[in-house]
Write an enzyme that holds these catalytic residues in place. Structure first.
Site, PDB file in Angstrom:
ATOM      1  N   ASP A   1      33.630  -5.133  48.494  1.00 33.38           N
ATOM      2  CA  ASP A   1      32.721  -4.379  49.367  1.00 33.38           C
ATOM      3  C   ASP A   1      31.266  -4.444  48.942  1.00 33.38           C
ATOM      4  O   ASP A   1      30.365  -4.406  49.776  1.00 33.38           O
ATOM      5  CB  ASP A   1      33.165  -2.914  49.443  1.00 33.38           C
ATOM      6  CG  ASP A   1      32.878  -2.163  48.141  1.00 33.38           C
ATOM      7  OD1 ASP A   1      33.372  -2.615  47.082  1.00 33.38           O
ATOM      8  OD2 ASP A   1      32.174  -1.137  48.173  1.00 33.38           O
TER       9      ASP A   1
ATOM     10  N   ASP B   1      31.071  -4.469  43.005  1.00 33.73           N
ATOM     11  CA  ASP B   1      32.226  -4.332  42.128  1.00 33.73           C
ATOM     12  C   ASP B   1      33.314  -5.316  42.560  1.00 33.73           C
ATOM     13  O   ASP B   1      33.068  -6.209  43.363  1.00 33.73           O
ATOM     14  CB  ASP B   1      32.738  -2.890  42.133  1.00 33.73           C
ATOM     15  CG  ASP B   1      33.034  -2.393  43.550  1.00 33.73           C
ATOM     16  OD1 ASP B   1      33.231  -3.238  44.442  1.00 33.73           O
ATOM     17  OD2 ASP B   1      33.068  -1.164  43.759  1.00 33.73           O
TER      18      ASP B   1
ATOM     19  N   TYR C   1      35.109   5.999  49.000  1.00 33.89           N
ATOM     20  CA  TYR C   1      35.166   5.882  50.459  1.00 33.89           C
ATOM     21  C   TYR C   1      36.059   6.950  51.063  1.00 33.89           C
ATOM     22  O   TYR C   1      36.973   6.687  51.831  1.00 33.89           O
ATOM     23  CB  TYR C   1      35.625   4.475  50.864  1.00 33.89           C
ATOM     24  CG  TYR C   1      34.577   3.440  50.555  1.00 33.89           C
ATOM     25  CD1 TYR C   1      33.412   3.350  51.312  1.00 33.89           C
ATOM     26  CD2 TYR C   1      34.719   2.567  49.478  1.00 33.89           C
ATOM     27  CE1 TYR C   1      32.430   2.413  51.014  1.00 33.89           C
ATOM     28  CE2 TYR C   1      33.742   1.632  49.167  1.00 33.89           C
ATOM     29  CZ  TYR C   1      32.603   1.560  49.947  1.00 33.89           C
ATOM     30  OH  TYR C   1      31.629   0.646  49.649  1.00 33.89           O
TER      31      TYR C   1
ATOM     32  N   GLU D   1      22.086  -1.976  45.010  1.00 33.60           N
ATOM     33  CA  GLU D   1      23.397  -2.577  45.275  1.00 33.60           C
ATOM     34  C   GLU D   1      23.503  -3.041  46.729  1.00 33.60           C
ATOM     35  O   GLU D   1      23.194  -2.288  47.652  1.00 33.60           O
ATOM     36  CB  GLU D   1      24.514  -1.580  44.983  1.00 33.60           C
ATOM     37  CG  GLU D   1      25.901  -2.189  45.069  1.00 33.60           C
ATOM     38  CD  GLU D   1      26.994  -1.259  44.556  1.00 33.60           C
ATOM     39  OE1 GLU D   1      28.075  -1.756  44.202  1.00 33.60           O
ATOM     40  OE2 GLU D   1      26.762  -0.036  44.508  1.00 33.60           O
TER      41      GLU D   1
END
Length: 495
Positions: A73, A76, A224, A467
């Site tokens: 995603d 990571d 999430y 990120e």
């Protein structure tokens, strides 16, 4: 034909970007290329980001299933199904609405969609089951290592009748349904398979209702968590299934559940967690095209949503603009809001144009479709460098862009440069280094400024800003495609 109360503030708002001139086609190509850097599984021979290698080749093996493939995603090495499905849905929506403007990049965009939909066909292969995550997020986040080296647990998580997850299952159904439209002409057999599976997965999501963050709380939260409930995903999936299949049962489902599932709630939100604004815009097309007058309430909601985004009109407490012109909402990874909301502005502006309609904002005035496009374009231009820092927030685009993004694979030497394994804690030195990332994750758009200061610290440790995520880039593809074909606002003047 907007009234003066809209025009003057909007012109002031746009003046910051007046000198900007961007190669939207190049940015589009790079925004798609980013997804190759996020691939999990066995990489194909035509992989272009060559610093990446195969990874996660045994994903699902512990549970006796093949869950290889899909996308990581963000920075990571976990595969989170909820945001991945939203990513795929938005990539497909961009191709559906703006496919003609993708030009030479259409095929590579379809490949990016297919990398996701192939994975979703795997995770939904077992009836009444959706595998929704691969990897232990907490243990993964304790390590800083390349996906090619990862040795953290590849724990498999699923939703089923005993552990419902209507939100993630319905979003997966939406992704499959939207993908079926993308491949309708290019690969009809695959398109039918996607649609058939989408219908089966939606049936499961609706029959066994519940939030996956309740069933799998310790695994999926806080990364999430579904904070807004599963109801919006059920309506969202039904809307996509209706668009893909034209079956009356999905229209009737929306009609029957509009109030029950809260279609008009939180209309200022749109992202991986909250689909309300997207539902209203998507269904509004039916109304504006004269195909379904019953859904007028969705158009009213969509209009109200657009008014909250227009500078000079909006006074919504959750929607603000920085001095440099960036739309921002309180929280981290602000660019996810910028790209998703801008996409809805552009999509709705096109629906309005085809219908010869405008947005009415009550006593504040009206706005022509061109005004919505201008706001969307201003956000895209900000991302590409028309901002106070004169920095592109897309890696590899323009002379100045983020060099120390919060991304494991990008920040650690590649397998070619350092064939020996770099373990969980050994990568920490690269995380803490002040040196630029050795591997360019071309096309990655980072979280960017998160408040009214337009400030950006180019450092890995501030992950909220540095990120990249797949769901930042997904809606940006459609925006860049459109503006690559229509870069001149003068073309929109007669809307």
């Amino acid at each position: 034909m907007g009234v003066s109360v809209v025009v003057l503030p909007l012109l002031l708002f746009l003046s910051v970007a007046s000198a900007g001139h961007h190669d939207y086609g190049d940015a589009l190509h790079k925004s798609i290329l980013f997804f190759e850097g996020q691939r999990s599984g066995r990489l194909p021979p035509d992989q272009r980001l060559r610093w990446r290698r195969d990874s996660g080749l045994r994903d699902g093996a512990a549970a006796g299933v093949d869950l290889t493939g899909g996308y990581y995603d963000a920075g990571d090495n976990v595969k989170f199904g909820f945001p991945m499905a939203f990513t795929a849905t938005l990539m497909s929506w961009g191709l559906i609405d703006f496919g003609r403007t993708f030009g030479p990049h259409k095929e590579e965009a379809r490949k990016a969609v297919r990398w996701a939909t192939d994975y979703f066909m795997k995770v939904t292969a077992k009836p009444n089951t959706v595998y929704v995550q691969v990897g232990d997020a907490f243990k993964d986040h304790m390590c800083w290592e390349r996906p090619e080296d990862m040795d953290t647990p590849r724990t498999v998580y699923k939703v089923d009748p005993s552990h419902p997850g209507s939100d993630v299952a319905a979003e997966t159904a939406a992704a499959l349904a939207a993908g079926s439209i993308v491949f309708r002409e290019a690969d009809p057999v695959y398109s039918h398979r996607l649609l058939d599976r989408a219908m089966a997965v939606f049936k499961f999501a609706d029959r066994y209702r519940g939030a996956y963050s309740s069933s799998l709380h310790d695994a999926v939260c806080p990364c999430y968590c579904d904070f807004d409930g599963y109801q919006d995903e059920l309506l969202w999936a039904a809307a996509w299934l209706h668009k893909a299949s034209r079956r009356r049962e999905y229209r009737e489902y929306i009609k029957r559940n509009e109030v029950v599932l809260g279609a008009s709630e939180s209309i200022n939100e749109f992202g991986w967690d909250n689909k309300h604004a997207g539902i209203n815009v998507l269904i509004s097309k039916e109304v504006l095209m004269g195909k379904d007058e019953y859904f007028q309430s969705f158009r009213v909601n969509a209009n109200n949503f657009m008014c909250t985004l227009l500078p000079g009109i909006s006074n919504h407490p959750q929607i603000q603009y920085s001095p440099g012109g960036l739309l921002f909402k309180v929280g981290s990874s602000n660019m996810q809001h910028v790209t998703s909301l801008s996409f809805l502005l552009l999509a709705y502006s096109n629906y309005l144009s085809h219908a010869g309609a405008h947005v009415s904002c009550g006593s504040s005035g009206t706005a022509a479709p061109a005004k919505l496009r201008q706001v969307a374009k201003r956000q895209v231009d900000y991302i590409l460098g028309d901002n106070p820092l004169r920095m592109s927030y897309m890696v590899g685009y323009g002379p100045r862009f983020p060099r120390r993004i919060h991304h494991r694979g990008s920040s650690i030497p590649s397998m070619a440069a350092h064939p020996a394994r770099i373990g969980c804690k050994a990568g920490t030195a690269y995380y803490a280094s002040a040196a630029p990332n050795p591997n360019l994750l071309v096309g990655a758009v980072v979280g960017g400024p998160t408040d009214a200061t337009d400030a950006f610290p180019d450092t890995r440790s501030v992950f909220q800003q540095s990120e990249p995520t797949t769901y930042i880039n997904a809606p940006l593809m459609g925006l860049l495609a459109y503006f690559s074909a229509h870069p001149n606002p003068a073309e929109w003047a007669d809307d």
